[in-house]
Design an enzyme around this catalytic site. Sequence first.
Site, PDB file in Angstrom:
ATOM      1  N   ASP A 131      22.306 -25.865  62.457  1.00  0.00           N
ATOM      2  CA  ASP A 131      21.047 -26.114  61.755  1.00  0.00           C
ATOM      3  C   ASP A 131      20.845 -27.615  61.602  1.00  0.00           C
ATOM      4  O   ASP A 131      21.711 -28.328  61.085  1.00  0.00           O
ATOM      5  CB  ASP A 131      21.075 -25.430  60.386  1.00  0.00           C
ATOM      6  CG  ASP A 131      19.719 -25.388  59.723  1.00  0.00           C
ATOM      7  OD1 ASP A 131      19.058 -26.450  59.648  1.00  0.00           O
ATOM      8  OD2 ASP A 131      19.307 -24.306  59.260  1.00  0.00           O
ATOM      9  N   ARG A 132      19.690 -28.109  62.043  1.00  0.00           N
ATOM     10  CA  ARG A 132      19.409 -29.534  61.991  1.00  0.00           C
ATOM     11  C   ARG A 132      19.151 -30.018  60.572  1.00  0.00           C
ATOM     12  O   ARG A 132      19.128 -31.214  60.302  1.00  0.00           O
ATOM     13  CB  ARG A 132      18.184 -29.879  62.852  1.00  0.00           C
ATOM     14  CG  ARG A 132      18.440 -29.994  64.352  1.00  0.00           C
ATOM     15  CD  ARG A 132      18.785 -28.691  65.007  1.00  0.00           C
ATOM     16  NE  ARG A 132      17.736 -27.694  64.818  1.00  0.00           N
ATOM     17  CZ  ARG A 132      17.952 -26.379  64.829  1.00  0.00           C
ATOM     18  NH1 ARG A 132      19.167 -25.885  64.977  1.00  0.00           N
ATOM     19  NH2 ARG A 132      16.955 -25.530  64.674  1.00  0.00           N
ATOM     20  N   CYS A 134      11.941 -28.652  69.962  1.00  0.00           N
ATOM     21  CA  CYS A 134      12.215 -28.725  68.523  1.00  0.00           C
ATOM     22  C   CYS A 134      11.970 -30.157  68.100  1.00  0.00           C
ATOM     23  O   CYS A 134      12.553 -31.080  68.674  1.00  0.00           O
ATOM     24  CB  CYS A 134      13.651 -28.310  68.224  1.00  0.00           C
ATOM     25  SG  CYS A 134      14.166 -28.583  66.504  1.00  0.00           S
ATOM     26  N   ASN A 135      11.122 -30.353  67.096  1.00  0.00           N
ATOM     27  CA  ASN A 135      10.836 -31.709  66.618  1.00  0.00           C
ATOM     28  C   ASN A 135      12.068 -32.356  65.997  1.00  0.00           C
ATOM     29  O   ASN A 135      12.438 -33.482  66.326  1.00  0.00           O
ATOM     30  CB  ASN A 135       9.710 -31.670  65.582  1.00  0.00           C
ATOM     31  CG  ASN A 135       8.350 -31.374  66.177  1.00  0.00           C
ATOM     32  OD1 ASN A 135       7.585 -32.278  66.503  1.00  0.00           O
ATOM     33  ND2 ASN A 135       8.026 -30.099  66.309  1.00  0.00           N
ATOM     34  N   THR A 136      12.715 -31.634  65.077  1.00  0.00           N
ATOM     35  CA  THR A 136      13.824 -32.206  64.325  1.00  0.00           C
ATOM     36  C   THR A 136      14.984 -32.596  65.223  1.00  0.00           C
ATOM     37  O   THR A 136      15.671 -33.599  64.978  1.00  0.00           O
ATOM     38  CB  THR A 136      14.297 -31.214  63.249  1.00  0.00           C
ATOM     39  OG1 THR A 136      13.175 -30.804  62.463  1.00  0.00           O
ATOM     40  CG2 THR A 136      15.333 -31.839  62.331  1.00  0.00           C
ATOM     41  N   ALA A 137      15.214 -31.828  66.283  1.00  0.00           N
ATOM     42  CA  ALA A 137      16.328 -32.113  67.192  1.00  0.00           C
ATOM     43  C   ALA A 137      16.158 -33.436  67.922  1.00  0.00           C
ATOM     44  O   ALA A 137      17.116 -33.939  68.521  1.00  0.00           O
ATOM     45  CB  ALA A 137      16.497 -30.973  68.200  1.00  0.00           C
ATOM     46  N   THR A 187      10.093 -30.830  58.880  1.00  0.00           N
ATOM     47  CA  THR A 187      11.286 -30.908  58.051  1.00  0.00           C
ATOM     48  C   THR A 187      11.473 -32.332  57.543  1.00  0.00           C
ATOM     49  O   THR A 187      10.864 -33.277  58.064  1.00  0.00           O
ATOM     50  CB  THR A 187      12.533 -30.492  58.843  1.00  0.00           C
ATOM     51  OG1 THR A 187      12.807 -31.483  59.847  1.00  0.00           O
ATOM     52  CG2 THR A 187      12.344 -29.128  59.507  1.00  0.00           C
ATOM     53  N   LYS A 235      10.971 -18.479  60.841  1.00  0.00           N
ATOM     54  CA  LYS A 235      12.053 -18.367  61.817  1.00  0.00           C
ATOM     55  C   LYS A 235      12.607 -16.943  61.886  1.00  0.00           C
ATOM     56  O   LYS A 235      13.112 -16.515  62.931  1.00  0.00           O
ATOM     57  CB  LYS A 235      13.177 -19.342  61.474  1.00  0.00           C
ATOM     58  CG  LYS A 235      12.892 -20.800  61.860  1.00  0.00           C
ATOM     59  CD  LYS A 235      14.054 -21.693  61.479  1.00  0.00           C
ATOM     60  CE  LYS A 235      13.852 -23.125  61.946  1.00  0.00           C
ATOM     61  NZ  LYS A 235      13.975 -23.283  63.414  1.00  0.00           N
ATOM     62  N   CYS A 274       6.621 -29.251  63.301  1.00  0.00           N
ATOM     63  CA  CYS A 274       7.704 -28.270  63.406  1.00  0.00           C
ATOM     64  C   CYS A 274       7.202 -27.200  64.350  1.00  0.00           C
ATOM     65  O   CYS A 274       6.044 -26.761  64.249  1.00  0.00           O
ATOM     66  CB  CYS A 274       8.034 -27.678  62.039  1.00  0.00           C
ATOM     67  SG  CYS A 274       9.249 -26.342  62.110  1.00  0.00           S
TER      68      CYS A 274
END
Length: 226
Positions: free
Chosen positions: A50-51, A81-84, A122, A159, A190
């Site tokens: 989980d980021r 994935c934006n956060t990744a 996020t 999710k 996101c």
Amino acid sequence: MTKTKTLGVLGGMGPAATLDFLAKLQAATPVQREQDHLRVLVDINPKVPDRNTSQDDPGPVLAAMAAGLRDGGAQVLAIACNTAHAFADEVRACGLPLVNMLEVAGQAARAAGAARVGVLGTGLALGLYRDTLSHQGLEVITLDDHEQVEFMALLYRIKLGDLGPDSRETTAALAHRLIGKGAQAIIAGCTEVPLVLGAADLAVPFIDATEALARACVAACAETNA
């Protein structure tokens, strides 16, 4: 015949968002026959830590995914994935170019005429967007702390497959709070957000970062191979 580059997609964060990206990638590709579509290698890996909450480092897992896609024949990479994108350097270490979702979303916001952009994402993604969009001359508007907590709870419901009216109404309400704070466009920062929010829900331009990434990947892969 013009050759196209093979796209490698780091996905599974979450799986439904990756499928949404692939559908938008197909829709964004101009074709006259089946063979004109891109060759796409996809690693749908929901086992990536989980980021947002995990104590484990997602970087090595993402780096291994990127290397695997490269070894499978990918020539251009994208992360669904934006956060990744916080681990973009680890992904680029495989030697392949990465189409940056945040950069192309910012470009789309500028093209829509926005100077102040609300981002639903996020906490980690919001920091990335502030840095990326500030270099593009854009101001990022975010939710208040208690609203961000509400968004994160919503995100994890989405999710798990909750795409019903409650999720849609809550997402739209959060987007309207950003508009009320002066946002001239809303970026879905996101990849779960476009599953429950669309342009018809807002009175300002809706920037679907997933769709922007799909268009940019088509352009990157359309370049003729040497």
